[in-house]
Design an enzyme around this catalytic site. Structure first.
Site, PDB file in Angstrom:
ATOM      1  N   SER A 144      30.654 -63.932 -75.323  1.00  0.00           N
ATOM      2  CA  SER A 144      29.605 -64.799 -76.465  1.00  0.00           C
ATOM      3  C   SER A 144      30.827 -65.432 -77.629  1.00  0.00           C
ATOM      4  O   SER A 144      31.574 -65.059 -78.043  1.00  0.00           O
ATOM      5  CB  SER A 144      29.007 -63.583 -77.398  1.00  0.00           C
ATOM      6  OG  SER A 144      28.496 -63.767 -78.062  1.00  0.00           O
ATOM      7  N   TYR A 157      29.738 -54.714 -81.107  1.00  0.00           N
ATOM      8  CA  TYR A 157      29.448 -56.217 -80.105  1.00  0.00           C
ATOM      9  C   TYR A 157      30.098 -57.266 -79.741  1.00  0.00           C
ATOM     10  O   TYR A 157      30.966 -57.092 -79.187  1.00  0.00           O
ATOM     11  CB  TYR A 157      27.267 -56.879 -80.152  1.00  0.00           C
ATOM     12  CG  TYR A 157      27.445 -57.819 -79.366  1.00  0.00           C
ATOM     13  CD1 TYR A 157      26.949 -57.603 -77.865  1.00  0.00           C
ATOM     14  CD2 TYR A 157      27.172 -59.168 -79.522  1.00  0.00           C
ATOM     15  CE1 TYR A 157      26.629 -58.706 -77.159  1.00  0.00           C
ATOM     16  CE2 TYR A 157      26.938 -60.412 -78.854  1.00  0.00           C
ATOM     17  CZ  TYR A 157      26.889 -59.735 -77.603  1.00  0.00           C
ATOM     18  OH  TYR A 157      26.489 -61.752 -76.212  1.00  0.00           O
TER      19      TYR A 157
END
Ligand SMILES: NC(=O)c1ccc[n+]([C@@H]2O[C@H](COP(=O)([O-])OP(=O)(O)OC[C@H]3O[C@@H](n4cnc5c(N)ncnc54)[C@H](OP(=O)(O)O)[C@@H]3O)[C@@H](O)[C@H]2O)c1
Length: 262
Positions: A144, A157
């Site tokens: 990401s 995350y």
């Protein structure tokens, strides 16, 4: 030495994890349109069966919880025994749990690490001995843009996604001589169920179909990183290239995290 190359549908099947929704489901449809037979994994067997019904001769449901390494190994064994070699894999399954840094829960960190990091490692462990023995294979790890630097609420995350970039880079360095191509996908915001609980502003968000198109076309090349939308991810890279003494206060200001607490 075998030089790593892009896989084609003639080389075997594709395997996508996290294919029951969002980016993985959109990518499944795109790879099928490109002529691939695609094995799809996620925990939700019902959603996988529904997606497979769209092209029963092309989509193979293979439900598994990737945080269970033994189960992942069994699924990969069974897929290769029944359907031939996995030529291309997209390790896309992941979860996003927001962490309130003032009131963090250890279970939220542990769950995020179990799926995003240990789960991806379980897939890598099942795949690379087979691919290195064949001197061929292509694996894309979905990280990401959060990996580029710190963001509020992303301390679990973001940590996993930064680790995945490093994991992909290590694997790419090592597996080149075995003819295995490793790539890393770093998307910005994509409109999927994973974003439903994310209250942040989401600049330049793209649809799951657009994300799937960018990933599929990036995997037609041998470049390491596939990043999109570039007007957003390159801007982020530029911000994080600044010294930390500058970019940390800048990100704090831009995300509204600098407001005094009551
Ligand atoms: N959406 C974004 O803005 C964005 C941006 C950058 C990167 N990404 C990354 O893109 C990937 C796909 O995300 P998405 O946005 O498409 O989210 P999504 O729609 O929530 O999809 C996540 C997928 O992962 C599967 N999954 C979750 N836990 C799993 C487990 N333990 N074992 C197997 N499968 C599991 C889910 O299926 P089940 O629940 O059925 O298991 C689902 O198919 C993720 O790695 C995410 O971090 C997303």
């Amino acid at each position: 030495m075998t030089t790593p190359r892009v896989a084609t549908p003639q080389d075997g099947i594709a395997w996508i994890t996290g294919a029951s929704s969002g980016i993985g489901a959109a990518l499944t449809r795109r790879l099928v349109a490109q002529g691939w037979r695609v094995a799809i994994s996620a925990r939700s067997a019902e959603k996988l069966t529904a997606l497979a019904a769209e092209a029963p001769d092309r989509i193979i449901p293979a439900p598994v919880d990737i945080s269970d390494a033994d189960a992942v190994a069994s699924v990969v064994d069974r897929l290769e025994a029944d359907h031939g070699p996995i030529a291309q894999a997209v390790l896309n399954a992941g979860i996003y749990i927001t962490i309130d840094a003032a009131d963090p829960k250890f279970e939220d960190y542990a769950k995020t690490f179990d799926v995003n990091l240990k789960g991806t490692a379980a897939c890598i462990t099942a795949l690379t001995p087979r691919m290195t023995a064949r001197r061929f294979g292509q694996i894309a790890i979905v990280s990401s843009a959060t990996a580029f630097g710190g963001m509020p609420t992303a301390s679990a995350y973001g940590a996993t996604k930064a680790a995945l970039v490093n994991m992909a880079e290590c694997l790419r360095i090592e597996l080149h001589r075995y003819g295995v191509l490793i790539q890393c996908i770093t998307p910005g915001f994509v409109e999927t169920p994973a974003q439903d609980d994310n209250a942040f502003p989401k600049p330049f968000m793209v649809t799951a179909d657009t994300a799937a198109e960018r990933i599929a076309s990036g995997m037609q090349s041998t470049r390491f990183e596939v990043t999109f939308p570039r007007r957003f991810t390159w801007m982020l890279k530029a911000i994080y290239a600044l010294p930390r003494a500058w970019h940390i206060p800048l990100v704090r200001k831009q995300t509204g995290s600098g407001k005094p607490v009551e």
